[in-house]
Design a protein around this motif. Structure first.
Motif, PDB file in Angstrom:
ATOM      1  N   THR A 137       0.841  -1.206   0.000  1.00  0.00           N
ATOM      2  CA  THR A 137       0.000   0.000   0.000  1.00  0.00           C
ATOM      3  C   THR A 137       0.875   1.254   0.000  1.00  0.00           C
ATOM      4  OG1 THR A 137      -1.691  -1.217   1.219  1.00  0.00           O
ATOM      5  CG2 THR A 137      -1.882   1.186   1.199  1.00  0.00           C
ATOM      6  N   LEU A 138       1.922   1.239   0.847  1.00  0.00           N
ATOM      7  CA  LEU A 138       2.856   2.374   0.869  1.00  0.00           C
ATOM      8  C   LEU A 138       3.485   2.555  -0.517  1.00  0.00           C
ATOM      9  CD1 LEU A 138       4.225   4.398   2.897  1.00  0.00           C
ATOM     10  CD2 LEU A 138       6.067   2.728   3.106  1.00  0.00           C
ATOM     11  N   SER A 139       3.876   1.453  -1.135  1.00  0.00           N
ATOM     12  CA  SER A 139       4.490   1.504  -2.464  1.00  0.00           C
ATOM     13  C   SER A 139       3.515   2.003  -3.526  1.00  0.00           C
ATOM     14  CB  SER A 139       5.001   0.118  -2.865  1.00  0.00           C
ATOM     15  OG  SER A 139       6.062  -0.269  -2.038  1.00  0.00           O
ATOM     16  N   ALA A 140       2.276   1.559  -3.438  1.00  0.00           N
ATOM     17  CA  ALA A 140       1.283   1.973  -4.437  1.00  0.00           C
ATOM     18  C   ALA A 140       1.101   3.491  -4.390  1.00  0.00           C
ATOM     19  CB  ALA A 140      -0.039   1.261  -4.188  1.00  0.00           C
ATOM     20  N   LEU A 141       1.073   4.050  -3.191  1.00  0.00           N
ATOM     21  CA  LEU A 141       0.965   5.512  -3.050  1.00  0.00           C
ATOM     22  C   LEU A 141       2.149   6.199  -3.712  1.00  0.00           C
ATOM     23  CD1 LEU A 141      -0.227   5.534   0.635  1.00  0.00           C
ATOM     24  CD2 LEU A 141      -1.354   6.853  -1.175  1.00  0.00           C
ATOM     25  N   TYR A 170       6.358 -12.151  -2.132  1.00  0.00           N
ATOM     26  CA  TYR A 170       5.596 -13.237  -1.503  1.00  0.00           C
ATOM     27  C   TYR A 170       4.157 -12.777  -1.240  1.00  0.00           C
ATOM     28  CZ  TYR A 170      10.472 -14.372  -0.753  1.00  0.00           C
ATOM     29  OH  TYR A 170      11.798 -14.602  -0.942  1.00  0.00           O
ATOM     30  N   PHE A 171       3.284 -13.724  -0.926  1.00  0.00           N
ATOM     31  CA  PHE A 171       1.866 -13.409  -0.652  1.00  0.00           C
ATOM     32  C   PHE A 171       1.312 -12.487  -1.739  1.00  0.00           C
ATOM     33  CE2 PHE A 171       3.802 -14.158   3.578  1.00  0.00           C
ATOM     34  CZ  PHE A 171       3.020 -15.213   4.014  1.00  0.00           C
ATOM     35  N   GLU A 172       1.516 -12.880  -2.994  1.00  0.00           N
ATOM     36  CA  GLU A 172       1.196 -11.949  -4.091  1.00  0.00           C
ATOM     37  C   GLU A 172      -0.309 -11.745  -4.308  1.00  0.00           C
ATOM     38  OE1 GLU A 172       3.034  -9.918  -6.442  1.00  0.00           O
ATOM     39  OE2 GLU A 172       4.627 -10.099  -4.979  1.00  0.00           O
ATOM     40  N   THR A 173      -1.153 -12.624  -3.730  1.00  0.00           N
ATOM     41  CA  THR A 173      -2.593 -12.322  -3.852  1.00  0.00           C
ATOM     42  C   THR A 173      -2.903 -11.022  -3.109  1.00  0.00           C
ATOM     43  OG1 THR A 173      -3.015 -13.819  -2.018  1.00  0.00           O
ATOM     44  CG2 THR A 173      -3.447 -14.678  -4.219  1.00  0.00           C
ATOM     45  N   GLU A 174      -2.154 -10.745  -2.031  1.00  0.00           N
ATOM     46  CA  GLU A 174      -2.319  -9.471  -1.314  1.00  0.00           C
ATOM     47  C   GLU A 174      -1.898  -8.302  -2.211  1.00  0.00           C
ATOM     48  OE1 GLU A 174      -3.527  -9.111   1.804  1.00  0.00           O
ATOM     49  OE2 GLU A 174      -3.753 -11.281   2.036  1.00  0.00           O
ATOM     50  N   VAL A 175      -0.771  -8.479  -2.897  1.00  0.00           N
ATOM     51  CA  VAL A 175      -0.274  -7.433  -3.802  1.00  0.00           C
ATOM     52  C   VAL A 175      -1.319  -7.157  -4.878  1.00  0.00           C
ATOM     53  CG1 VAL A 175       1.580  -6.784  -5.406  1.00  0.00           C
ATOM     54  CG2 VAL A 175       2.115  -8.121  -3.347  1.00  0.00           C
ATOM     55  N   ALA A 176      -1.890  -8.252  -5.407  1.00  0.00           N
ATOM     56  CA  ALA A 176      -2.913  -8.105  -6.454  1.00  0.00           C
ATOM     57  C   ALA A 176      -4.109  -7.308  -5.919  1.00  0.00           C
ATOM     58  CB  ALA A 176      -3.356  -9.487  -6.929  1.00  0.00           C
ATOM     59  N   GLU A 177      -4.540  -7.616  -4.694  1.00  0.00           N
ATOM     60  CA  GLU A 177      -5.695  -6.908  -4.119  1.00  0.00           C
ATOM     61  C   GLU A 177      -5.407  -5.422  -3.935  1.00  0.00           C
ATOM     62  OE1 GLU A 177      -7.426  -8.613  -0.562  1.00  0.00           O
ATOM     63  OE2 GLU A 177      -7.543 -10.581  -1.522  1.00  0.00           O
ATOM     64  N   VAL A 178      -4.200  -5.112  -3.440  1.00  0.00           N
ATOM     65  CA  VAL A 178      -3.851  -3.707  -3.226  1.00  0.00           C
ATOM     66  C   VAL A 178      -3.794  -2.964  -4.560  1.00  0.00           C
ATOM     67  CG1 VAL A 178      -2.080  -2.103  -2.395  1.00  0.00           C
ATOM     68  CG2 VAL A 178      -2.638  -4.135  -1.052  1.00  0.00           C
ATOM     69  N   CYS A 179      -3.171  -3.580  -5.571  1.00  0.00           N
ATOM     70  CA  CYS A 179      -3.082  -2.925  -6.884  1.00  0.00           C
ATOM     71  C   CYS A 179      -4.476  -2.711  -7.468  1.00  0.00           C
ATOM     72  CB  CYS A 179      -2.218  -3.759  -7.839  1.00  0.00           C
ATOM     73  SG  CYS A 179      -0.466  -3.703  -7.407  1.00  0.00           S
ATOM     74  N   ASP A 180      -5.344  -3.670  -7.271  1.00  0.00           N
ATOM     75  CA  ASP A 180      -6.728  -3.549  -7.735  1.00  0.00           C
ATOM     76  C   ASP A 180      -7.404  -2.350  -7.053  1.00  0.00           C
ATOM     77  OD1 ASP A 180      -9.191  -4.087  -8.858  1.00  0.00           O
ATOM     78  OD2 ASP A 180      -9.736  -5.590  -7.361  1.00  0.00           O
ATOM     79  N   THR A 181      -7.276  -2.272  -5.731  1.00  0.00           N
ATOM     80  CA  THR A 181      -7.871  -1.150  -4.986  1.00  0.00           C
ATOM     81  C   THR A 181      -7.254   0.181  -5.415  1.00  0.00           C
ATOM     82  OG1 THR A 181      -8.156  -2.593  -3.083  1.00  0.00           O
ATOM     83  CG2 THR A 181      -8.310  -0.232  -2.662  1.00  0.00           C
ATOM     84  N   ALA A 182      -5.915   0.180  -5.574  1.00  0.00           N
ATOM     85  CA  ALA A 182      -5.207   1.414  -5.945  1.00  0.00           C
ATOM     86  C   ALA A 182      -5.566   1.853  -7.358  1.00  0.00           C
ATOM     87  CB  ALA A 182      -3.701   1.197  -5.835  1.00  0.00           C
ATOM     88  N   GLY A 183      -5.968   0.887  -8.207  1.00  0.00           N
ATOM     89  CA  GLY A 183      -6.272   1.199  -9.605  1.00  0.00           C
ATOM     90  C   GLY A 183      -5.068   1.127 -10.520  1.00  0.00           C
ATOM     91  N   LEU A 184      -3.956   0.567 -10.015  1.00  0.00           N
ATOM     92  CA  LEU A 184      -2.738   0.443 -10.830  1.00  0.00           C
ATOM     93  C   LEU A 184      -2.859  -0.725 -11.801  1.00  0.00           C
ATOM     94  CD1 LEU A 184      -0.005   0.877  -8.073  1.00  0.00           C
ATOM     95  CD2 LEU A 184      -0.190   2.293 -10.137  1.00  0.00           C
ATOM     96  N   ARG A 185      -2.250  -0.590 -12.971  1.00  0.00           N
ATOM     97  CA  ARG A 185      -2.079  -1.737 -13.863  1.00  0.00           C
ATOM     98  C   ARG A 185      -0.854  -2.494 -13.348  1.00  0.00           C
ATOM     99  NH1 ARG A 185      -4.550  -2.199 -18.526  1.00  0.00           N
ATOM    100  NH2 ARG A 185      -4.988   0.028 -18.718  1.00  0.00           N
ATOM    101  N   ALA A 186      -0.939  -3.818 -13.218  1.00  0.00           N
ATOM    102  CA  ALA A 186       0.145  -4.539 -12.549  1.00  0.00           C
ATOM    103  C   ALA A 186       0.330  -5.944 -13.095  1.00  0.00           C
ATOM    104  CB  ALA A 186      -0.130  -4.622 -11.048  1.00  0.00           C
ATOM    105  N   ILE A 187       1.605  -6.348 -13.147  1.00  0.00           N
ATOM    106  CA  ILE A 187       1.980  -7.745 -13.338  1.00  0.00           C
ATOM    107  C   ILE A 187       2.406  -8.220 -11.952  1.00  0.00           C
ATOM    108  CG2 ILE A 187       3.554  -9.363 -14.474  1.00  0.00           C
ATOM    109  CD1 ILE A 187       2.246  -7.970 -16.676  1.00  0.00           C
TER     110      ILE A 187
END
Ligand code: ZN
Length: 439
Positions: free
Chosen positions: A105-109, A124-141
């Motif tokens: 979340t800090l990184s997405a900001l 690690y725990f990349e499903t969490e990363v995916a959720e944060v990017c989704d919420t942030a609205g970032l396009r992400a791999i």
């Protein structure tokens, strides 16, 4: 919903490097539907944004990041063995799904505020990363890491593959988040597991593979001692040198390695700040690009490179190429901006969607204020972007037609909460480091 940006200095980064100044862009839903110079069309009901002469350009593409690691930023900065002394013990003890969520979340900001609209992540725990990017609205791999050094979220490779499968199942059809598989590096995965990943990948051709490659002398020595060849050759033997491989770093290469990578159409993410700070070496960016390899720019994790925007990477990526050649000429500023936008998108196989401002493409764009005296006069906008622009000059950011930041305020995430959570984790890290120092 139609949005019309007017009175902008538009750098399209299309093949012809078309500029519109003053120019306008029409966005319908997620997509750029028209753009041009001169008088904008009059559209009833459209949101019209007068950009006041500011630069509007494609959102930038950070091709290599570990978003969860921002909580390690600046930790034990000049300690040579900090990886084994602090980082790995801290990761084993503290890296949980919750910590990854907070770091990400800090990184997405930071990414949004720095003008990045697309990021390639592996941790690690990349499903969490995916959720944060989704919420942030970032396009992400979003790449689930596989490694053999007792990582925090899988005790063996079978568990690691199960995490990859879960990630792919959940995000295979997401409009912004692309799941990915991320073997950590050849030496930390091993030939057999790399072969298994190559087979898995053959059944999942739409899932990009991310890996650190040819990053250190340790890795080069591992390949020579165990396989009698270069680390790139070992990766080829495993079947992993392929068009959807996003290879990060690529420092320790000879000409034969570059030829091999070119033959297999590998894509590269160069991380100059991280590499320079670690004293690891200089990537042969000009040689790789001249061999036809697309090269994007990455920040690496904040533990390694401290910042996640790409402006901080521009001076080192440019200067390293010039220092290697002993000349002012290599890697012109416009090529650096290409690498940060359309070429970076190519590295991630997203170049048909993003990376340039063209009709039919997704509306991923940023607005850069020209208010700072530091930016004037402007003989060449690309030189201005590479050597004078700072992340704080980015005022607005849009991904797929959705505003993620307006006038420096990120609209999709709570900045106060993110800072408080990250500093809470840092207090735990400091206590543990003090304990390690007493041992
Ligand atoms: Zn990395």
């Amino acid at each position: 919903m139609t949005t019309l940006l007017t009175n902008a200095w538009i750098l399209t980064l299309d093949d012809a490097l078309t500029e519109h100044n003053p120019g306008w862009i029409q966005i319908d839903g997620t997509t750029i539907t028209a753009l041009g110079s001169g008088t904008p069309p009059s559209i009833t009901g459209a949101e019209v944004v007068d950009c006041g002469g500011d630069v509007v350009m494609p959102g930038m593409v950070n091709t290599h990041c570990h978003m969860g690691m921002s909580v390690f930023r600046g930790l034990a900065e000049d300690v040579d063995d900090r990886l084994y002394r602090y980082i790995l013990p801290l990761e084993r003890k503290f890296v949980t799904a919750e910590m990854v969520r907070i770091g990400t979340t800090l990184s997405a900001l930071e990414l949004i505020q720095g003008g990045v609209t697309t990021v390639a992540d592996m941790y690690y725990f990349e499903t969490e990363v995916a959720e944060v990017c989704d919420t942030a609205g970032l396009r992400a791999i979003v790449g689930q890491t596989l490694a053999d050094f007792d990582p925090p979220d899988h005790k063996d490779f079978d568990e690691g593959f199960a995490r990859v499968d879960e990630l792919v199942d959940r995000y295979r059809d997401h409009p912004l988040v692309t799941p990915s598989i991320a073997p950590h590096a050849p030496y930390s995965t091993g030939l057999k597991t790399m072969e298994r990943i190559a087979q898995w990948s053959a059944y999942h051709p739409g899932v990009p593979v991310q890996m650190h490659l040819a990053e250190s002398t340790l890795e080069v020595n591992w390949a020579q001692e165990n396989h009698g060849k270069s680390t790139v050759a070992v990766t080829r033997d495993a079947g992993l040198l392929k068009p959807n491989l996003i290879a990060a770093h690529c420092l320790q290469l000879d000409d034969a390695d570059i030829t091999m990578m070119s033959e297999h159409q590998v894509c590269v993410a160069t991380n100059p700040r991280s590499n320079g700070k670690a004293g690891r070496g200089i990537a042969p960016v000009e040689k790789m690009r001249n061999a036809g390899l697309p090269v994007g720019i990455g920040s690496d994790g904040a533990m390694s490179g401290n910042t996640l925007d790409l402006f901080s990477q521009f001076a080192p990526v440019s200067m390293f190429a010039k220092l290697l050649a002993g000349s002012r000429k290599p890697l012109p500023a416009v090529d650096v901006i290409r690498m940060a936008t359309i070429e970076g998108a190519r590295v991630l196989s997203l170049n048909l969607k993003t990376g340039s401002l063209e009709t039919g493409k997704q509306a991923d764009l940023i607005r850069i204020s020209l208010a700072a005296p530091r930016l004037h006069p402007i003989y060449d906008p690309y030189s201005m972007l590479v050597f004078a622009t700072m992340p704080d000059d980015v005022t607005d950011s849009m991904v797929a037609g959705r505003w993620l930041m307006r006038d420096r305020q990120v609209t999709t995430l709570d900045s106060g909460e993110a800072l408080a959570d990250a500093n809470q984790i840092a207090r735990q890290f400091k206590a543990e480091m003090a304990r390690i120092d007493r041992l």
